[in-house]
Each structure stands twice: as structure tokens, then as C-alpha cells.
Design a protein around this motif. Structure first.
Motif, PDB file in Angstrom:
ATOM      1  N   PRO A 243     -22.485  35.170 -49.398  1.00  0.00           N
ATOM      2  CA  PRO A 243     -22.117  33.885 -49.995  1.00  0.00           C
ATOM      3  C   PRO A 243     -20.960  33.234 -49.240  1.00  0.00           C
ATOM      4  O   PRO A 243     -20.313  33.856 -48.403  1.00  0.00           O
ATOM      5  N   PHE A 244     -20.725  31.967 -49.527  1.00  0.00           N
ATOM      6  CA  PHE A 244     -19.612  31.218 -48.952  1.00  0.00           C
ATOM      7  C   PHE A 244     -19.667  31.231 -47.417  1.00  0.00           C
ATOM      8  O   PHE A 244     -18.661  31.333 -46.738  1.00  0.00           O
ATOM      9  N   MET A 245     -20.873  31.137 -46.889  1.00  0.00           N
ATOM     10  CA  MET A 245     -21.080  31.063 -45.446  1.00  0.00           C
ATOM     11  C   MET A 245     -20.887  29.620 -45.003  1.00  0.00           C
ATOM     12  O   MET A 245     -21.571  28.720 -45.484  1.00  0.00           O
ATOM     13  N   ALA A 246     -19.940  29.400 -44.083  1.00  0.00           N
ATOM     14  CA  ALA A 246     -19.608  28.028 -43.719  1.00  0.00           C
ATOM     15  C   ALA A 246     -19.793  27.718 -42.240  1.00  0.00           C
ATOM     16  O   ALA A 246     -19.762  26.557 -41.847  1.00  0.00           O
ATOM     17  N   GLY A 247     -19.963  28.721 -41.415  1.00  0.00           N
ATOM     18  CA  GLY A 247     -20.086  28.485 -39.978  1.00  0.00           C
ATOM     19  C   GLY A 247     -21.459  27.993 -39.576  1.00  0.00           C
ATOM     20  O   GLY A 247     -22.477  28.531 -40.017  1.00  0.00           O
ATOM     21  N   GLY A 362     -10.854  34.864 -40.795  1.00  0.00           N
ATOM     22  CA  GLY A 362     -12.231  35.058 -41.268  1.00  0.00           C
ATOM     23  C   GLY A 362     -13.145  33.921 -40.871  1.00  0.00           C
ATOM     24  O   GLY A 362     -13.896  34.027 -39.889  1.00  0.00           O
ATOM     25  N   PRO A 363     -13.100  32.787 -41.606  1.00  0.00           N
ATOM     26  CA  PRO A 363     -14.029  31.678 -41.296  1.00  0.00           C
ATOM     27  C   PRO A 363     -13.553  30.887 -40.078  1.00  0.00           C
ATOM     28  O   PRO A 363     -12.943  29.837 -40.211  1.00  0.00           O
ATOM     29  N   LYS A 364     -13.805  31.427 -38.888  1.00  0.00           N
ATOM     30  CA  LYS A 364     -13.224  30.900 -37.652  1.00  0.00           C
ATOM     31  C   LYS A 364     -13.492  29.420 -37.438  1.00  0.00           C
ATOM     32  O   LYS A 364     -12.593  28.650 -37.086  1.00  0.00           O
ATOM     33  N   GLU A 365     -14.740  28.990 -37.626  1.00  0.00           N
ATOM     34  CA  GLU A 365     -15.102  27.614 -37.302  1.00  0.00           C
ATOM     35  C   GLU A 365     -14.351  26.602 -38.154  1.00  0.00           C
ATOM     36  O   GLU A 365     -13.947  25.541 -37.666  1.00  0.00           O
ATOM     37  N   GLN A 366     -14.151  26.924 -39.422  1.00  0.00           N
ATOM     38  CA  GLN A 366     -13.472  26.006 -40.332  1.00  0.00           C
ATOM     39  C   GLN A 366     -11.945  26.116 -40.245  1.00  0.00           C
ATOM     40  O   GLN A 366     -11.242  25.191 -40.631  1.00  0.00           O
ATOM     41  N   GLN A 367     -11.448  27.239 -39.767  1.00  0.00           N
ATOM     42  CA  GLN A 367     -10.013  27.487 -39.790  1.00  0.00           C
ATOM     43  C   GLN A 367      -9.413  27.627 -38.385  1.00  0.00           C
ATOM     44  O   GLN A 367      -8.743  26.729 -37.902  1.00  0.00           O
ATOM     45  N   GLN A 368      -9.647  28.751 -37.741  1.00  0.00           N
ATOM     46  CA  GLN A 368      -9.016  29.008 -36.447  1.00  0.00           C
ATOM     47  C   GLN A 368      -9.393  27.951 -35.407  1.00  0.00           C
ATOM     48  O   GLN A 368      -8.538  27.474 -34.660  1.00  0.00           O
ATOM     49  N   SER A 369     -10.660  27.581 -35.341  1.00  0.00           N
ATOM     50  CA  SER A 369     -11.099  26.604 -34.334  1.00  0.00           C
ATOM     51  C   SER A 369     -10.415  25.259 -34.534  1.00  0.00           C
ATOM     52  O   SER A 369     -10.046  24.591 -33.558  1.00  0.00           O
ATOM     53  N   TRP A 483      -6.603  15.715 -45.395  1.00  0.00           N
ATOM     54  CA  TRP A 483      -7.910  16.253 -45.784  1.00  0.00           C
ATOM     55  C   TRP A 483      -8.884  16.062 -44.624  1.00  0.00           C
ATOM     56  O   TRP A 483      -8.987  14.982 -44.047  1.00  0.00           O
ATOM     57  N   ILE A 484      -9.625  17.104 -44.295  1.00  0.00           N
ATOM     58  CA  ILE A 484     -10.456  17.078 -43.091  1.00  0.00           C
ATOM     59  C   ILE A 484     -11.945  16.992 -43.417  1.00  0.00           C
ATOM     60  O   ILE A 484     -12.623  16.041 -43.023  1.00  0.00           O
ATOM     61  N   ASN A 485     -12.469  17.996 -44.131  1.00  0.00           N
ATOM     62  CA  ASN A 485     -13.913  18.018 -44.385  1.00  0.00           C
ATOM     63  C   ASN A 485     -14.251  18.792 -45.655  1.00  0.00           C
ATOM     64  O   ASN A 485     -13.442  19.601 -46.131  1.00  0.00           O
ATOM     65  N   ALA A 486     -15.417  18.496 -46.185  1.00  0.00           N
ATOM     66  CA  ALA A 486     -15.967  19.309 -47.273  1.00  0.00           C
ATOM     67  C   ALA A 486     -16.553  20.562 -46.624  1.00  0.00           C
ATOM     68  O   ALA A 486     -17.337  20.483 -45.682  1.00  0.00           O
ATOM     69  N   THR A 487     -16.133  21.717 -47.105  1.00  0.00           N
ATOM     70  CA  THR A 487     -16.608  22.976 -46.511  1.00  0.00           C
ATOM     71  C   THR A 487     -18.103  23.148 -46.808  1.00  0.00           C
ATOM     72  O   THR A 487     -18.508  23.094 -47.968  1.00  0.00           O
ATOM     73  N   PRO A 488     -18.919  23.361 -45.790  1.00  0.00           N
ATOM     74  CA  PRO A 488     -20.390  23.397 -45.977  1.00  0.00           C
ATOM     75  C   PRO A 488     -20.886  24.771 -46.422  1.00  0.00           C
ATOM     76  O   PRO A 488     -21.652  25.446 -45.711  1.00  0.00           O
ATOM     77  N   TYR A 489     -20.487  25.197 -47.604  1.00  0.00           N
ATOM     78  CA  TYR A 489     -20.862  26.535 -48.057  1.00  0.00           C
ATOM     79  C   TYR A 489     -22.376  26.680 -48.223  1.00  0.00           C
ATOM     80  O   TYR A 489     -23.043  25.809 -48.802  1.00  0.00           O
ATOM     81  N   HIS A 490     -22.885  27.799 -47.748  1.00  0.00           N
ATOM     82  CA  HIS A 490     -24.277  28.192 -47.933  1.00  0.00           C
ATOM     83  C   HIS A 490     -24.298  29.659 -48.361  1.00  0.00           C
ATOM     84  O   HIS A 490     -23.326  30.391 -48.152  1.00  0.00           O
ATOM     85  N   THR A 491     -25.413  30.072 -48.941  1.00  0.00           N
ATOM     86  CA  THR A 491     -25.627  31.478 -49.281  1.00  0.00           C
ATOM     87  C   THR A 491     -26.896  31.959 -48.595  1.00  0.00           C
ATOM     88  O   THR A 491     -27.931  31.293 -48.662  1.00  0.00           O
TER      89      THR A 491
END
Length: 518
Positions: A243-247, A362-369, A483-491
């Protein structure tokens, strides 16, 4: 039925040895893959994904919600709201017991709600609760100082776990209580083992108060810090739900696995926003012109379209853009480097400055990148940005909660209603050191406090919209957050699962109806 002898360690997903694995039985085991490390398992005093997923299995709550946002019975078999909106009466089921065999009573519910009110990061959630009456063991009367439009939603599993008073009412600080890591609840699953940073094992509660549930025998939350190992675990069938997959790469990769289904359902009540937080108590960032300069230097479209490969949507304000309360006229701070440099010079930093940025591991694309992109982008306006990594989530949380940061990437949820998930970030009364996902920005504006106070009691939808519109305009000018983006959570989940968690809370909801079908 599902039978399995999977080795969780096969792809380095856990340090648990085969001999340590519980035996699988008829109902089968569900393995949830997660990158986030919970500090503990008590959702009454801690918000967030890492805690909420196991907490909602271990603890029951007064109500639960269906996929249409309608409240449903849980520990409360029925409830009534007074005509004046100043009280709610809960009628509890009579057969609920905690995992240690003690009955769940009105005293436990009253104790839990008051504990949440005093200790949870979301102070507005139960702020109007003035007192709670318990006329008998199965009746709870919640008295309010003012109407509270979000009260029923606040009694959802992710927000209101009912704690056993006979354990937590012993005088110890509930935030550091030893039971937080060995909790006793009344939910569908009982804690078997909590290996910090590795795995959480929960066994079926044989005395669960809803007949015929849970369907599964066991749930394991497997903490997999290596994103590549997590994807391999899902591809190989060593994990069943991610769950909570955002990349974007993760989403696109797992879409190719025939045995898996990928869905964006399950996050309607979450309202996740990816943002850049400013510590306004910092001398350099206390000047709004510096915060605005940083906003004008950032290209939100580049982040969502290039870094996120189009899976993210831009987010311009504190209320998720899919909400009926979002104000589309909010200033967007479209990229303008000339304006950014002029604001830096105005603020006395024409020769530049140095800042440090943190991000959630953890969620590199949304955070570290994004943090690394900001390092290169802010150099264009004279800011030398140091990207500070954290080895794990608790380290990052300690920095941000302790206000030991300058800039930080963050993901923060709206939690269904602005009263619950938005107010906490902007109310000056919620500046509380040591508590993450509160007002860690140290932002204070008396008019914002006044507006949010009015919106918290207003039952008229149009009037609430007007109040939140004014609020959004003020915070957009003050800019404690960009504010940057809505996190695109998927499961991602196995196609062999029946009743996969797709409701408004997703996996932050009791999974007592989830089962395997062959």
C-alpha cells in the motif's frame, strides 16, 4: 484457502529466520510490505501510515466507514446525535472484549477519547469534547462545547483506537507507555511479535466480537527498507499487498505483473499532500520574503511531469484540490527567478545564504529526488542547500518533531475533513515540540486561528467554504509551507485476495473481511 511456506528472508525482506515464522493454518497469512518503520503501535497518540496500519488491526474503534463515506457500527452498535449538535450518544455492543479477556466498557471509550484529545497530534479532532458521561457499562454520552462537523469521522479506526483503561490508566505517560510496543486491543488481530525495524506479526483474535471474522489467521507487516527488495518481494509473491505506493517506476513496474492488481482506490479520506515545510522560527526563514523567493524558484510542473513522470498532480494549497473546500484562486507561485532574486535582495540576502533540507527516507521519488532537485534549483537564487539524509523514519521524525530543521520535505494528510487533518498544521495552539505532523513550522497568525476556530463549529457547508477560502488566501501569502503535489498513492495486491482494502481508509482500516480465494 491459501497455504504458504514462503521464506520472508528470501529477498532480504526480513531478518526473521524460518524457525521464527509462525505456523500457517487454514485461514492463511497476509503479508503487507512496507518501507516505513513505526516507533510504536498505539494510534491514539501517534498518527501516520506506519502506526495506523497495524493499530487498526489490533484496536477497534467506535465506528467504521464504508466506501461511500457512511458511518457503520463497530464497537458502537448504534448512535444518536442531539438536535443541537452538542452531544453524541454511543450504544456499545455487549460482547466485545480486549485480547486479555477483559470486557470493553463505556469507561474504556471515555478514557480513550480523552487520552486522544490530550495526546494526539490532531488536537482539533476532539477539541470540542468537554466531558463524557458513562451512565452504564454500554452507554457513552459525548458532550461538546460546540457543534463538531467532523466528530463521527474522528471516531474511525485510523483516528480513535479504544484503549484498555486497566492497562493505560496506570498513571504512566501514555506517549511512552511500554504497552505501546506490546498493545492489547479489541480488534480482529492480536499482536504476536513486534520486531522494531523488521516485522509486525498479528494473529487472529479468536474472540472477536463480530461473528465469523476475521477471515485470515495472520497478518504480517514486513518492513523492507530497500525499495528494490520490496518490489522483488511483490513480484515473487513473498508479499501480498504493497500500500501507499507512490513512485512512478514502482507503479509502472508492478502493473506488468499478471498476478497483481494495481489500484488508486483506498485513499479518498487520506488527502495526501507532498510539500516543502519551512521552520518559520529559524532566523533566515522567519522572513516571509525568503519563503516566497524559494517558492518562486521552484518549478512545480517540472517536479510532477518530469521527476514524477506524470503520475502526480500539482497541489497549490493546504487543502487537497479534490476537496470541495479547495479555493482555486489561491496564488500558485509560478516559477519566476527574477522575482525570487529580487525578494532575496529585499530580505538582505542578495549575497546568498546557506540552508539545510531534510526528507523522509523511503519514498525516494516524492522525497529525496525533490530535495536534490531543490538543491540545484535554489542555487539559482543564491541559496546553498545541503541535503541531510536520515537513516530511518524515527530519525527524520525526531528532527522535524523536535523543530531541529530548516527545510523539510514531508507528506501530510487531510484526513477526510479539514478540521482533522488541516487545522493541526496551522493553528498556533498546536505548536508542540516533540510531536510530528502538528504545527512543526511554528507558524502563528491570529486571524488564521480565528477562522479555523469558526470553521470547526460551522455546520453550514457554504459558510464553511467561505471561511476556508479566506484561510487559504492568508496562508498562501504567509507561506509557512510550499505545497508541491498530491501524492499519487496506489496499492498493489494479489489478485487472489477477496475484499482487498479499497475503502476510504485503505489499509488503515480493519481487514477482518479480507480473505484468500483460490
Amino acid at each position: 484457502m491459501k497455504f504458504t511456506t514462503r521464506l520472508l528472508g528470501a529477498v532480504a525482506v526480513s531478518a526473521m529466520s524460518l524457525s521464527a515464522l509462525p505456523a500457517y493454518s487454514e485461514g492463511g497469512t497476509l503479508v503487507i510490505a512496507s518501507t516505513q518503520v513505526p516507533r510504536h503501535l498505539n494510534g491514539a497518540v501517534q498518527s501516520g501510515i506506519a502506526t495506523a496500519v497495524p493499530s487498526t488491526q489490533i484496536f477497534a474503534s467506535p465506528l467504521r466507514y464504508d466506501e461511500n463515506w457512511e458511518p457503520q457500527p463497530y464497537l458502537a452498535e448504534s448512535w444518536t446525535v442531539a438536535e443541537d449538535g452538542l452531544s453524541v450518544t454511543l450504544n456499545l455492543v455487549k460482547n466485545a472484549t480486549f485480547h486479555d479477556g477483559k470486557p470493553v466498557t463505556s469507561e474504556d471509550v471515555a478514557f480513550s477519547i480523552m487520552t486522544i484529545k490530550e495526546n494526539h497530534p490532531f488536537q482539533t479532532m476532539f477539541a470540542p469534547v468537554s466531558s463524557i458521561d458513562t451512565p452504564d457499562a454500554n452507554t457513552v454520552v459525548i458532550n461538546l462545547s460546540q457543534p463538531h462537523p467532523a466528530l463521527l469521522l474522528a471516531m474511525s479506526p485510523a483516528l480513535a483506537p479504544i484503549l484498555p483503561k486497566h492497562i493505560y490508566g496506570d498513571g504512566q505517560d501514555v506517549k511512552s507507555h511500554p504497552a505501546n510496543s506490546a498493545p492489547v486491543g479489541s480488534g480482529p488481530f492480536m499482536l504476536e511479535e513486534f520486531k522494531a525495524g523488521e516485522a509486525i506479526v498479528m494473529k487472529k483474535n479468536p474472540n472477536f466480537f463480530i461473528e465469523g471474522r476475521p477471515k485470515l489467521d495472520e497478518i504480517i507487516v514486513n518492513i523492507i527498507k530497500d525499495p528494490s527488495a520490496l518490489l522483488i518481494a511483490m513480484e515473487n509473491g513473498d508479499a501480498d499487498i504493497y500500500p501507499f505506493m507512490a513512485g512512478s517506476q514502482e507503479i509502472k513496474r508492478l502493473e506488468k505483473v499478471d498476478a497483481l492488481e494495481i489500484t488508486s482506490e483506498g485513499y479518498a479520506a487520506v488527502g495526501p499532500i507532498n510539500w516543502l515545510a519551512f521552520n518559520t522560527a529559524s532566523e533566515k526563514l522567519s522572513d516571509v520574503r525568503v519563503r516566497q523567493a524559494i517558492a518562486y524558484a521552484v518549478d512545480r510542473d517540472f517536479i510532477t511531469k518530469a521527476l514524477h513522470r506524470g503520475v502526480s498532480k500539482p497541489q497549490r494549497g493546504p487543502i487537497i484540490e479534490s476537496s470541495p473546500f479547495f479555493d482555486g484562486s489561491i496564488p500558485a507561485y509560478d516559477t519566476d527567478l527574477d522575482k525570487a532574486n529580487a525578494l532575496m535582495a529585499e530580505a538582505g540576502y542578495g549575497d546568498g545564504m546557506e540552508l539545510t533540507i531534510d526528507y523522509i527516507p523511503g519514498p525516494k521519488e516524492q522525497q529525496q529526488s525533490v530535495a536534490e532537485y531543490l538543491k540545484s534549483q535554489l542555487k539559482k537564487i543564491g541559496i546553498e542547500l545541503t541535503v541531510r539524509a536520515a537513516p530511518d523514519f524515527p530519525t527524520w521524525a525526531g528532527r522535524v518533531g523536535g523543530h531541529d530543521f530548516e527545510l523539510s520535505m514531508d507528506v501530510v494528510f487531510n484526513w477526510g475533513d479539514p478540521v482533522i487533518g488541516v487545522h493541526r498544521t496551522y493553528l498556533s495552539s498546536n505548536i508542540r515540540k516533540g510531536v510530528i505532523w502538528s504545527n512543526t513550522q511554528s507558524y502563528s497568525n491570529a486571524r488564521v486561528d480565528e477562522i479555523l476556530g469558526a470553521a470547526a463549529v460551522e455546520l453550514d457547508m457554504d459558510k464553511r467554504r467561505a471561511l476556508y477560502a479566506e484561510f487559504q488566501q492568508i496562508v498562501a501569502a504567509d507561506l509557512p509551507i510550499y505545497w508541491i503535489n498530491a501524492t499519487p498513492y496506489h496499492t498493489a495486491f494479489s489478485k487472489k485476495l477477496k475484499n482487498a482494502p479499497k475503502g476510504i481508509w485503505g489499509t488503515m482500516h480493519p481487514m477482518d473481511m479480507v480473505e484468500w480465494v483460490e
